[in-house]
Design an enzyme around this catalytic site. Structure first.
Site, PDB file in Angstrom:
ATOM      1  N   SER A  45       0.913  -1.219   0.027  1.00  0.00           N
ATOM      2  CA  SER A  45      -0.087  -0.012  -0.009  1.00  0.00           C
ATOM      3  C   SER A  45       0.828   1.306  -0.049  1.00  0.00           C
ATOM      4  O   SER A  45       0.380   2.552  -0.492  1.00  0.00           O
ATOM      5  CB  SER A  45      -0.983  -0.059   1.194  1.00  0.00           C
ATOM      6  OG  SER A  45      -0.256  -0.415   2.443  1.00  0.00           O
ATOM      7  N   LYS A 112       5.113 -11.152   3.183  1.00  0.00           N
ATOM      8  CA  LYS A 112       3.484 -11.429   3.050  1.00  0.00           C
ATOM      9  C   LYS A 112       3.256 -11.771   1.458  1.00  0.00           C
ATOM     10  O   LYS A 112       3.854 -10.734   0.966  1.00  0.00           O
ATOM     11  CB  LYS A 112       2.726 -10.527   3.664  1.00  0.00           C
ATOM     12  CG  LYS A 112       1.203 -10.535   3.240  1.00  0.00           C
ATOM     13  CD  LYS A 112       0.260  -9.640   4.368  1.00  0.00           C
ATOM     14  CE  LYS A 112       0.305  -8.177   3.914  1.00  0.00           C
ATOM     15  NZ  LYS A 112      -0.459  -8.079   2.468  1.00  0.00           N
ATOM     16  N   GLU A 181      -8.785  -9.736   3.916  1.00  0.00           N
ATOM     17  CA  GLU A 181      -9.132  -8.426   3.661  1.00  0.00           C
ATOM     18  C   GLU A 181     -10.642  -8.417   2.984  1.00  0.00           C
ATOM     19  O   GLU A 181     -10.822  -9.015   2.283  1.00  0.00           O
ATOM     20  CB  GLU A 181      -8.284  -7.777   2.730  1.00  0.00           C
ATOM     21  CG  GLU A 181      -8.643  -6.378   2.241  1.00  0.00           C
ATOM     22  CD  GLU A 181      -7.493  -5.694   1.829  1.00  0.00           C
ATOM     23  OE1 GLU A 181      -6.285  -6.257   1.591  1.00  0.00           O
ATOM     24  OE2 GLU A 181      -7.742  -4.448   1.400  1.00  0.00           O
TER      25      GLU A 181
END
Ligand code: KIV
Length: 279
Positions: A45, A112, A181
């Site tokens: 992000s 991740k 998510e």
């Protein structure tokens, strides 16, 4: 000594909720670490909130390594997990292992990556060489946006079943934790109760073992997208803009800098200087 992957796994066993926050730079990461956040996530992000891209797809390994290095210089107590960016692990297991190694060398404790059962073999290979992996299922910013746009996942029986199967496969493949998510809260709770590894929710309700937020969302610093799930704990943009306006006005009016902000010569030296230049 900072937290380990095992400490995070144990928190689920001890029924302690896990706090995760994204971090990309030294200054904010130091504050997150001081605040006792369990896991600092150098998320891709960063592409949006730090670099201004529309999505996460253009983030490079070089950029992720740079953010990871900055955060690793700051953290003392938290676990540090870094995202493998888009196309750094999908094309081959060799890519996945090499790039995981680069993030570890940059200071991460774990990596991740996004993807369900399709990523199980890749995850197994990374875990087998000794690098801990956090999975990421549900809404997957690197690919779900390409096919579906921003959409809540697991709202039907069949898509929910697929998510549960994905979570189990990732657990079998050896992940130490899974980010979940934008999944309906009922399904998120079932997944959290089904697998033994901690489920870290984002927009997935209170039934998860922990929560993650993007730090700019929490602080109210990113205006482009305001997801429903991102609780704002403050409105930092407003405070920052107000402070910058005050600064600008002080510069114009001469109120800044004041005496406490500048440095002076010795009286005697100034006198000699004036004599020399005829002042
Ligand atoms: O990149 C990121 O910030 C993330 C979290 C939203 C889980 O992957």
């Amino acid at each position: 000594m900072h937290k380990s992957v095992q400490d995070i796994i144990n928190m689920k066993k001890e029924k302690k909720k896990i706090s995760v926050i994204t971090s990309y730079d030294y200054s904010l990461a130091s504050l997150c670490d001081k605040a006792g956040i369990d896991v600092l996530l150098v998320g891709d992000s960063a592409g949006m909130v730090m670099l201004g891209y529309e999505n996460t797809l253009n983030v490079s390994m070089e950029q992720m390594c740079m953010f990871t290095e900055a955060v690793s210089r700051a953290r003392k107590n938290s676990l540090l997990v870094s995202d493998l960016p888009f196309m750094s692990y999908q094309a081959s297991i060799e890519d996945a292992i090499n790039n995981s190694g680069r993030l570890i060398k940059a200071g991460a404790d774990a990596v991740k990556l996004e993807g369900g059962s399709i990523m199980a073999e890749t995850i197994r290979a990374i875990v087998d060489i000794g690098i801990p992996v956090m999975g990421h299922i549900g809404f997957q910013p690197q690919t779900t946006t390409l096919s579906q746009g921003y959409k809540v996942q697991g709202k039907t029986k069949d898509t929910a079943m697929k998510l549960i199967e994905d979570a189990k496969e990732l657990e079998d493949a050896g992940v130490f934790s899974i980010a979940l998510e934008m999944v309906s809260h009922e399904v998120a709770e079932i997944i959290s109760q089904t697998v033994s590894v901690p489920i870290i929710g984002i927009g997935s309700g209170v039934g998860c073992d922990g929560q993650v937020l993007v730090i700019q969302d929490l602080l109210g610093m990113y205006e482009k997208i305001k997801p429903k799930f991102a609780k704002r704990y403050m409105n930092l943009s407003e405070d920052i803009i107000k402070s910058l306006e005050d600064y600008k006005n002080d510069v114009i009016s001469g109120k800044f800098p004041a005496e406490e902000h500048w440095f002076s010569m010795e009286e005697e030296e100034l006198k000699k200087l004036r004599e020399q230049i005829g002042g």
